[in-house]
Design a protein around this motif. Structure first.
Motif: not given
Length: 118
Positions: A58-60
């Motif tokens: 879920d890294s931006e």
């Protein structure tokens, strides 16, 4: 078959043979992949993965070209045979090959910068 002499290079590995020992070196391969990914002029780092790396599914970040990212990871995976110090960081990055983003690419490039140091 004819005798071709001692083996000097095999699959990107430099091979040095003595009477009792065989040494394998990946320095030429490391230099080749650093040049391929334009990382020769970057600042080296002393560890391959930051302590609080924060890399996850879920890294931006903006999506990056998966083919380019996979090429970096594939090159690093070949290096893990003789450089176990990059094994954890490379395998962590390899988990995100389907939808890589800028965070994943930055982490992979950090491993390449570590190769400049070692």
């Amino acid at each position: 078959m004819s005798k071709l002499g001692l083996l000097h290079y095999f699959l990107g590995l430099k091979v040095e043979q003595t009477d009792n020992e065989i040494f394998l070196h990946q320095a030429k391969y490391v230099n080749d992949i650093l040049e391929l990914f334009c990382m020769t002029q970057e600042r080296p780092v002393s560890i391959p993965l930051a302590v609080n790396h924060g890399i996850s599914l879920d890294s931006e970040g903006e999506p990056v070209d998966p083919t380019y990212y996979r090429a970096i990871i594939g090159s690093l995976m070949y290096l893990t045979a003789l450089k176990p110090d990059i094994m954890f960081a490379t395998c962590l990055c390899a988990r995100y090959q389907v939808n890589p983003n800028t965070v994943h690419l930055t982490t992979a490039k950090r491993i390449l910068r570590y190769l400049l140091f070692s």
